[in-house]
Motif scaffolding. Structure first.
Motif, mmCIF file in Angstrom:
data_model
loop_
_atom_site.group_PDB
_atom_site.id
_atom_site.type_symbol
_atom_site.label_atom_id
_atom_site.label_comp_id
_atom_site.label_asym_id
_atom_site.label_seq_id
_atom_site.Cartn_x
_atom_site.Cartn_y
_atom_site.Cartn_z
ATOM 1 N N ALA A 152 0.829 -1.208 0.000
ATOM 2 C CA ALA A 152 0.000 0.000 0.000
ATOM 3 C C ALA A 152 0.864 1.259 0.000
ATOM 4 O O ALA A 152 0.594 2.227 -0.731
ATOM 5 N N GLU A 153 1.933 1.276 0.801
ATOM 6 C CA GLU A 153 2.824 2.450 0.833
ATOM 7 C C GLU A 153 3.519 2.641 -0.507
ATOM 8 O O GLU A 153 3.605 3.770 -1.030
ATOM 9 N N ASN A 154 4.026 1.543 -1.062
ATOM 10 C CA ASN A 154 4.713 1.656 -2.354
ATOM 11 C C ASN A 154 3.756 2.139 -3.443
ATOM 12 O O ASN A 154 4.136 2.906 -4.341
ATOM 13 N N GLY A 155 2.519 1.689 -3.397
ATOM 14 C CA GLY A 155 1.554 2.129 -4.398
ATOM 15 C C GLY A 155 1.266 3.613 -4.291
ATOM 16 O O GLY A 155 1.190 4.333 -5.308
ATOM 17 N N ALA A 156 1.107 4.104 -3.042
ATOM 18 C CA ALA A 156 0.845 5.534 -2.848
ATOM 19 C C ALA A 156 2.042 6.367 -3.292
ATOM 20 O O ALA A 156 1.895 7.414 -3.952
ATOM 21 N N ASP A 193 -0.636 10.195 5.539
ATOM 22 C CA ASP A 193 -0.637 8.858 6.169
ATOM 23 C C ASP A 193 -1.868 8.056 5.765
ATOM 24 O O ASP A 193 -1.815 6.823 5.650
ATOM 25 N N ALA A 194 -3.005 8.725 5.582
ATOM 26 C CA ALA A 194 -4.221 8.022 5.174
ATOM 27 C C ALA A 194 -4.048 7.376 3.808
ATOM 28 O O ALA A 194 -4.508 6.242 3.570
ATOM 29 N N GLU A 195 -3.360 8.081 2.885
ATOM 30 C CA GLU A 195 -3.109 7.499 1.568
ATOM 31 C C GLU A 195 -2.114 6.342 1.661
ATOM 32 O O GLU A 195 -2.238 5.342 0.953
ATOM 33 N N LEU A 196 -1.118 6.508 2.510
ATOM 34 C CA LEU A 196 -0.119 5.442 2.659
ATOM 35 C C LEU A 196 -0.719 4.150 3.202
ATOM 36 O O LEU A 196 -0.238 3.051 2.893
#
Length: 406
Positions: free
Chosen positions: A32-36, A125-128
């Motif tokens: 999820a972090e890498n995608g954001a 942080d919500a996007e991450l």
């Protein structure tokens, strides 16, 4: 066993799931972090092509994410943002990703004619962590479902093992209680099934041995009574009355001893069963009543108004009553009254046979009350009958009291 198997499977399944789900959860968060960050980098690259052109403002506005463009003259196009150390580092010509309050900032450095231009895209942080909690909850529910499923399957498997074992235990207790017809239904795993077959074979073997013993006892009875009858006839044929009486008394004593031994062997070999003490005692009293009337003996009989079950077979209880009443007729003068009383007891029933004779000798009272030693008067039969039912015998001066268990 079912509970322990369930706990074992729950513990094993939990360890396996933890080993699998924890890395999976961490991987989901990283993805999820890498995608954001990848989406932020793509947004920054879409602005790079407009650097140095009049379309820079429009390019910034087309990006959905917060974008700030730091121009060489200190101007900021797009969303205002502080000049952090990471921005200064990017101004030196290095594209970086750095932590920022409330999230991360993706910084892309671009060379222009006026100097270095820094494009900043902020990722909150919500996007991450978008979708991470939902994925973790789904993993948790999946893990719990697998644990519950494993416990249910283990319980079904344990039931296949424990149910035949409980059946074997129940049958073994029935066999120990004297029910030699009890048989187990073989089932479950092959090992447990083989135990059930072996238990049934053992029960059949025990029944066969007891049948053979009963036949041997019956044959022994016939074999011994024939020579005893011959001895009695020879004693009666003697010319000397005193010698005939002496030998006849010894033959009587021998016959009583043989009868006691045969009765004891029958008690050991006979299957344990219950009976209605009221019916058995009443029947034996009616049998002896004929002889009592012939000897002008007054007798009193007290029986319950209904059935009274005891844990003694009808044959054993009849032999016990016969032995006690036989003592009364054999060892008291004619005309002496006696009484037979049967009543309910908290342990089953209490049977009392009393007479108005001279009573038992003191040494016999001590042995009879304690249950030890042979009395020679048939009391051993009565004592063993009471003890076999879980009761006891007490001898007083002119009465014998038996407590028979139910």
């Amino acid at each position: 066993m079912r509970r322990w198997l369930g706990l074992l499977v729950a513990a094993t399944t939990s360890v396996v799931l933890i080993a699998l789900l924890v890395p999976t959860a961490l991987l989901i968060r990283t993805v999820a972090e890498n995608g954001a960050l990848a989406r932020a980098t793509s947004a920054a690259e879409s602005v790079v092509v407009a650097v140095g052109t009049p379309d820079l403002q429009q390019a910034v506005e087309r990006v959905a994410q917060p974008v700030s463009v730091f121009l060489p003259g200190g101007q900021v196009v797009g969303r205002p943002a502080p000049v952090s150390d990471a921005v200064r580092l990017a101004g030196a010509g290095r594209s970086v990703t750095a932590e920022a309050p409330g999230g991360r900032e993706v910084l892309v450095s671009v060379r222009s004619a006026e100097g270095p231009v820094v494009i900043r895209v902020f990722v909150s942080d919500a996007e991450l962590s978008a979708g991470v909690r939902e994925a973790w909850l789904a993993l948790l529910l999946l893990g719990l479902a697998l644990v519950v499923l494993g416990i249910l399957l283990a319980d079904r498997l344990a039931l296949r093992v424990t149910r035949p074992v409980h059946e074997l235990s129940r049958v073994s207790h029935r066999l120990a209680g004297g029910d030699l017809e009890a048989r187990a239904e073989p089932g479950g795993p092959p090992e447990v099934e083989s135990v059930g077959v072996a238990l049934n074979h053992l029960a059949g073997r025990i029944g066969g041995l007891l049948d053979a013993e009963r036949e041997s006892v019956a044959d022994l009875s016939h074999r011994l009574r024939t020579p005893l009858t011959g001895l009695r006839l020879d004693a009666e044929a003697l010319r000397d009355p005193e010698e005939a009486a002496r030998i006849g008394a010894r033959v009587d004593a021998l016959e009583r001893a043989v009868s006691a031994l045969i009765s004891e062997a029958r008690v050991r070999s006979a299957p344990e069963d219950g009976c209605d003490a009221t019916a058995v005692v009443g029947d034996r009293v009616r049998f002896w009543a004929v002889l009592a009337e012939d000897q002008e003996r007054a007798f009193e009989v007290e029986l319950p108004g209904g059935p009274l079950e005891v844990a003694v077979s009808a044959a054993d209880l009849a032999a016990c009553v016969d032995a006690l009443l036989g003592n009364v007729f054999a060892h008291t003068p004619e005309g002496v009254a006696f009484a037979v009383r049967l009543a309910a007891h908290e342990r089953g029933a209490v049977l009392t046979v009393a007479d108005e004779g001279p009573g038992f000798p003191a040494e016999l009272l001590e042995r009879g009350s304690s249950g030890g030693g042979s009395t020679g008067l048939g009391l051993d039969i009565a004592r063993r009958t009471a003890q076999a039912s879980g009761g006891e015998m007490t001898v007083s001066r002119a009465a014998v009291e038996l407590i028979l268990g139910r």
